[in-house]
Write a protein that holds these residues in place. Sequence first.
Motif, short mmCIF file in Angstrom:
data_model
loop_
_atom_site.label_atom_id
_atom_site.label_comp_id
_atom_site.label_asym_id
_atom_site.label_seq_id
_atom_site.Cartn_x
_atom_site.Cartn_y
_atom_site.Cartn_z
N MET A 70 -7.31 1.30 -3.30
CA MET A 70 -7.01 1.84 -4.61
C MET A 70 -8.34 2.01 -5.33
SD MET A 70 -3.65 0.39 -6.55
CE MET A 70 -4.50 -1.04 -7.09
N PRO A 118 1.01 -2.00 -6.74
CA PRO A 118 1.93 -1.26 -7.59
C PRO A 118 2.40 0.07 -7.02
CG PRO A 118 -0.29 -0.89 -8.32
CD PRO A 118 -0.39 -1.80 -7.14
N HIS A 143 -2.18 7.47 -9.85
CA HIS A 143 -1.18 6.76 -10.64
C HIS A 143 -1.82 6.09 -11.83
CE1 HIS A 143 -2.57 3.83 -7.61
NE2 HIS A 143 -2.39 2.91 -8.54
N MET A 187 -2.03 2.77 -13.48
CA MET A 187 -1.78 1.38 -13.09
C MET A 187 -1.54 0.59 -14.37
SD MET A 187 -2.56 -0.67 -10.33
CE MET A 187 -3.12 -2.33 -10.01
CU LIG Z 1 -3.45 1.02 -8.84
#
Ligand SMILES: [Cu+2]
Lengths: 205, 185
Positions: free
Chosen positions: B108, A71, B130, B132
Amino acid sequence: MVRRRVLSLAAFVLAFGLGASVGWAEIRVVEPDKPETLPAFALSDHKGQPFTAERYKGHWSLTTIGFTSCPDVCPFVLSNIVEVISQMTLRVHPDKLPQVVFVGVDPGRDAPVMADYVAHFDPKFIGVTGPHEELAKLVTGIDGFYRIGKAKKDGDYEVQHSASVIVTGPDGQVHAKLSPPLDPGKVAEYLARKQIAYARAQRSN
Amino acid sequence: MTSNLYKTCLGCLTGTAMILSAQTVQACEAHAFLTTQTAEAKTASHQGPVMAMDAWVPVAPPGVKAHAAYLVLMNHGADLRAVTAVHSPQYASAAIHASQVKDGVNVMQHLAQVDLPAGSSVAFKPHGLHIMLMGPKKPMAQGDTVDLALTLDDGTTVAVKAEVRKRGAAAPMNHGHMGHDHKGS
Ligand SMILES: [Cu+2]
């Protein structure tokens, strides 16, 4: 046969322009002592056409590793490359714009959406995937890395992959490795200079 | 001093066994993917000292089920606060993640919480922190709004509206393009 290749890389940072106070002001690039040849591999592009080392010949390319369900970083890097390309249009002939290759290392999830995925960024981008065995050859050949994590309870899994953008030349060899985030103007300048130096070297040969 | 902003939950990232001890993995089972109850989403969005700004969600390529939301959180209060959970009614789940490059590899990390020191701001931005967003209930298009509810450690919730927009188009902090960044080193 996958062999882990350690490129003897001369690590250095090229700083163009002024103000190296923030990361953005410089480009982080690593160049091998001499260009590295890509190994043989057999993958497919997003149109279902074979994608082999031959597809790297005759033009410059920028290659990045990722997965379509990423993402944050992958879309960021691809958009970043879009900006680099648009900066390059100001500096080089349209014929000299690098081909952009996105290597999807999560074939099960990547293959079905790859065509739409790459087109979202630029219709000219090439999305490549295939069996892990073949992916590993290309990824190792560009001194990259990826790993698919174990599935969690919900069936989702993490994908780790190397962060760099690989620069290959018309000889189909690896000439440099850039670390995102890429400053579009600086990287375009770097690539344009690289093309000139390469052309000059070809002529003097 | 970013390190203490990130109360990391390293183990939630599967496939990092190489980097992590089994202990860490165990420790984070308890707070696996954080999602919150929607009930209190209406409370305390304006009264509280924590303000959200410049919230946006980049338009995702078609078919992609993992989206990201970015924003800047400012803590105008005198006390340390932390975001402990995120929820969006438009997605199956939401979580706080940090993208990091470790030895040249993108990973991540799932974060159990993000600290918001008094009088400062924390930016969630591409290639970094971020939110998600997993499993959009319907495809999100440019111009849509994503509702986010951020739960703070004091039990209050900050309601945020994030605009879905193209990457690179009118950057959230009025910076023409990504060639600029405010983060001091
Ligand atoms: Cu993520």
